[in-house]
Design an enzyme around this catalytic site. Structure first.
Site, short mmCIF file in Angstrom:
data_model
loop_
_atom_site.label_atom_id
_atom_site.label_comp_id
_atom_site.label_asym_id
_atom_site.label_seq_id
_atom_site.Cartn_x
_atom_site.Cartn_y
_atom_site.Cartn_z
N GLU A 1 0.83 -1.22 0.00
CA GLU A 1 0.00 0.00 0.00
C GLU A 1 0.86 1.25 0.00
OE1 GLU A 1 -3.02 -0.25 3.06
OE2 GLU A 1 -3.94 -1.98 2.08
N GLU B 1 -4.14 -9.02 0.02
CA GLU B 1 -4.62 -8.82 1.40
C GLU B 1 -6.14 -8.80 1.37
OE1 GLU B 1 -2.17 -5.93 3.53
OE2 GLU B 1 -3.96 -5.41 4.68
C1 GAL Z 1 -4.21 -2.79 5.40
C2 GAL Z 1 -2.71 -2.75 5.66
C3 GAL Z 1 -2.32 -3.66 6.78
C4 GAL Z 1 -3.23 -3.46 7.95
C5 GAL Z 1 -4.64 -3.71 7.51
C6 GAL Z 1 -5.62 -3.65 8.66
O1 GAL Z 1 -4.65 -1.75 4.62
O2 GAL Z 1 -2.02 -3.13 4.50
O3 GAL Z 1 -0.99 -3.42 7.15
O4 GAL Z 1 -3.09 -2.17 8.42
O5 GAL Z 1 -4.97 -2.77 6.55
O6 GAL Z 1 -6.93 -3.81 8.18
#
Ligand code: GAL
Length: 835
Positions: A451, A528
């Site tokens: 991100e 993710e």
């Molecule tokens: C994402 C991020 C992660 C964590 C996650 C929590 O956007 O890449 O590191 O923060 O959100 O939901």
């Protein structure tokens, strides 16, 4: 293992002997040279010339800065003595004062010093000596005998320094001093730990030796019948960092051994002239009928390289080898060894719950075992290079790894983070990650960032190209990816750089269906997913109302429960995420989605979204911080493994008359029938893309029973009964027989039960531990995200019926007795033994 020295003699032709016949010929040739050399050469070296010493013991530690601690004469006699790996943050108390944002876990940070006095035997004279750190969080500076060896800002990089020219040999002491500065906060969006939290080794080599991370193995062509393997070895010829300028001639013998130690291929290069400090030698091999590495059968070979100079063995070096081939395809996703499969992964941060960031191999292995049993086959090392032992375990246990370098580039995410070090360090840190890790068969993709903010502006174009170039120069056998959030192609400058081989997208599962149109001819995966929120054993009803939490940001309490819990029904998630079921349904449906990495496998310290203080650890895990599975663990087990699963929940202690949603995850069956006190509440079947079944039941005490059936035959039965009064403690050890190595662990689950052995679903008894014999209590936990009790203590309150005690062996073999008591409960004792 046969030691087959090939004694290099100038002028001997380079031999690449690969098949059985030529190997035999090689033995004969080698033998002749050996016999000849007995008359001309010094006696063959008896000992392996490279020594690798565990350098973790007997360090002195001091919390706080000390202006003179780098000096040899500094008196550290009142400092604490400890064994590394060590994380001082985890030893502290949770406090709101430690918060600079809510994200890093509310434990102390600061500055710490480590010192170690040691002597080096006279036999090390003429050898090169190096100190190797797997990782120090963060901003370390290392001195040997008062000389600074260097600084390292990034807390996740491994590095080594050469000590040779500053070292005293013989009886005179040497002093290593390490200053660790984790005081500038915030520098992370999650708990980092502080200190020398990974292993340290002392390496001694001859002046001519394989360089640091000096081999690179690839498998350019693999079929079931044959694998060609190429090994590149960098040989260093220098003493104390300098070459004496005299060219040297060496020969290198590398053999591939199978898992039983049998030699399956050999490659010899004779008479290599080392003109510079560093020279590279390439050796090809052929392995007939290779056994391929896969997630189900992670078969490992190993390459042993021997370097000979002037007829003496001067170095032996090992390289792991897994033979496999794989492909990412824009239409059909991922295949391994020609077979289509989904990458079923989780993201993991590096903390080990109550043990903090301090590396312990057994604790990592336990995490991976629990994930493997769930059917998980992949891990993303979010968002930084892991400790190398983690990758060894992934090689051995069969996990596909996305090795990730950074959470930010030049544009920072928190005030004091690595963005400040970007210009000076990113090239070195990225190169070191790839060099260190590229021989691991478990690594299938390099992620250059998570991100990253530069995806939104044109600086993203240049940096992406630079980083992908750095990676490809060192390893072109794996795709370069990045975890992206912007899925409108024109707006995403990392994507627009055109150099990513594989696109990773975080969240927004609604967009997956259209990826073949939005990103034509691109391989894609979900880097993710989820960020669904759960507290083990807590249930918010109705279970089919989905709540998306946390719009108010990380410091304001805008939504959630007053006791800082979240629901284990899979009906709550971060507002940018989804429930587990929502995303898995889409990934499952579309072959173009190569796989997913769920946020996260385990709860981790920090990022307690959606809650502010006193919540201090995350809710995203499929397992809680103590490693206890939440219910959703069995959803994945039912979807990702072939074993029959039946998991019924919640518990059965509710106010009379309350309508309770009873869920079951099941597999390898056609239907499930539920009974309450032997009365049928009906049969349910998953239809369409459903992943669970549900009954809405007016509560009355008694026993719930679920039976799963296939073609009318019972497959599994599960019962849950209303628990009576708390009566006793039950202790269950994950392992009873341990290694007496001062590192091995037994994870002991503590259950609070009634007389009939039913778990008390809301028990919160204070449990006190007493350990006798050759073991030590190194951590306690209960998985509750807002518990403010310390992890290093001999007590812990149960949370929803459970807590955990972690016992570590000493180096002395013997019995370990663990006793747990609590007022009003029958106590319990178990015995472990270490060998
Ligand atoms: C994402 C991020 C992660 C964590 C996650 C929590 O956007 O890449 O590191 O923060 O959100 O939901």
């Amino acid at each position: 293992m046969r030691n087959k020295p090939f004694l290099g003699i100038s002028g001997v032709r380079c031999l690449h002997l690969t098949n059985e016949v030529s190997q035999d010929r090689h033995y004969v040739v080698g033998l002749i040279y050996l016999l000849l050399s007995l008359f001309t050469a010094p006696v063959f070296a008896q000992n392996e010339p490279r020594t690798i010493q565990d350098f973790n013991k007997n360090w002195r530690f001091h919390l706080g800065d000390e202006a003179k601690a780098k000096d040899v004469a500094f008196n550290d006699s009142d400092w604490r003595t400890l064994t590394l790996p060590h994380d001082w943050s985890i030893e502290g108390q949770f406090s709101e004062h430690h918060l600079s944002t809510t994200q890093e876990g509310a434990l102390p940070t600061g500055i710490g010093w480590y010192r170690k006095a040691f002597t080096v035997p006279v036999s090390a004279k003429g050898k090169n000596v190096f100190i190797e750190f797997n990782g120090i969080y963060r901003n370390s500076e290392v001195w040997i005998n008062g000389h600074s060896l260097g600084i390292r800002p990034y807390g996740y990089s491994s590095f080594r320094y050469e000590l040779t020219k500053y070292l005293n040999v013989g009886n005179v002491k040497n002093i290593l001093a390490v200053r660790v500065d984790n005081s500038a906060q915030p520098n992370s969006r999650w708990y980092t730990g502080s200190g020398i939290y990974r292993n340290v080794r002392l390496i001694t080599t001859s002046p001519i030796a394989v360089d640091h991370w000096g081999t690179y193995v690839t498998t350019p062509a693999v079929t079931n019948q044959n694998a060609s393997v190429t090994l590149q070895t960098s040989i260093r010829n220098a003493f104390g960092g300098r070459s004496d300028g005299k060219p040297q001639t060496v020969s290198i013998n590398s053999v591939i051994l199978d898992a039983t130690g049998k030699e399956v291929a050999t490659s010899i290069s004779a008479a290599v002239r080392l003109l510079d400090t560093l020279s590279t030698v390439t050796q090809p091999f052929e392995v007939k009928n290779p056994i391929l590495w896969s997630v189900d059968k992670p078969y490992l070979y190993k390459i042993v390289t021997r370097v000979y100079s002037q007829n003496q063995l001067v170095d032996t070096y090992e390289t792991p080898l897994g033979i496999r081939y794989f492909k990412f395809d824009p239409a059909t996703g991922f295949s391994l060894n020609g077979q289509s499969m989904k990458i079923l992964g989780v993201c993991l941060h590096h903390d080990l719950g109550a043990l903090g960031a301090a590396v312990n191999v057994r604790a990592i292995q336990r995490q991976l075992e629990l994930l493997k049993a769930m059917g998980c086959n992949a891990v993303r090392t979010s968002h930084n290079p892991p400790t190398p032992e983690f990758l060894d375990l992934c090689d051995q246990m069969g996990f596909i790894v996305m090795d990730e370098a950074f959470d930010m580039w030049k544009k920072k995410k928190t005030k004091q983070d690595y963005g400040l070090n970007w210009d000076a360090w990113h090239k070195t840190d990225l190169e070191d990650m790839v060099r260190r890790d590229r021989n691991h068969p478990s690594i299938f993709m390099w992620s250059i960032g998570n991100e990253i903010r530069e995806q939104f502006d044109s600086t993203g174009l240049t940096i992406t190209k630079e980083l992908a170039g750095i990676v490809k120069k060192l390893d072109s056998t794996r795709p370069v990816t990045s975890a992206l959030t912007e899925n409108v192609p024109e707006k995403n400058f990392i994507y627009r750089s055109g150099v990513l081989d594989l696109l990773g997208f975080n969240y927004k599962h609604e967009a997956y269906a259209d990826f073949p149109k939005t990103f034509p001819n691109q391989s894609v995966l979900a880097s993710e997913t989820g960020s669904s929120l759960q507290t083990r054993g807590h249930y918010d009803m109705p279970s089919d109302s989905i709540r998306m939490w946390g719009k108010g940001g990380p410091t304001k309490f805008t939504d959630g429960n007053p006791d800082w819990t979240a629901s284990a029904y899979d009906n709550e998630a971060a507002y940018w995420g989804s429930t587990h079921e929502q995303t898995w349904k889409v990934i499952k449906k579309y072959p173009h989605m190569a796989g997913l990495f769920i946020w996260t496998g385990f709860d981790y310290l920090g990022e307690p979204h959606p809650y502010p203080w006193p919540a201090r650890s995350s809710y995203f895990g499929i397992l809680d911080l103590a490693g206890f599975p939440k219910d959703v663990y069995y959803l994945y087990q039912s979807e990702w493994t072939d074993k029959p699963v039946l998991h019924l929940f919640p518990h059965w202690n509710w106010p009379k008359g309350k309508t309770v949603d009873v869920w079951a995850y099941y597999s390898q069956a056609d239907e499930v029938e539920l009974f309450l006190n032997e009365k049928s509440l009906g049969v349910r079947k998953k239809t369409g893309d459903e992943l669970h079944v549900m009954w809405r039941v007016p509560y009355e005490p008694g026993t719930l029973k679920a039976i799963s059936r296939k073609a009318g035959q019972t497959i599994l039965t599960q019962t849950i009964s209303t628990a009576g009064k708390p009566a006793k403690i039950q202790l269950v050890a994950d392992r009873n027989i341990l290694k007496a190595d001062g590192k091995d662990l037994s994870f002991i689950t503590v259950n609070v039960l009634d007389e009939q052995d039913n778990l008390i679903p809301d028990a919160s008894h204070l449990i006190t531990f007493n350990i006798q014999g050759e073991g030590e209590l190194v951590g306690v936990d209960n998985g509750y995200q807002a518990s403010l009790e310390p992890f290093k203590a001999n007590y812990r309150k149960a949370y929803n019926g459970k807590c955990l005690a972690i016992i570590q062996t000493t180096e002395k073999a013997g019995k370990i007795t663990v006793n747990a008591t609590s007022e009003g409960l029958q106590s319990s004792t178990i015995e472990l033994s270490s060998r």
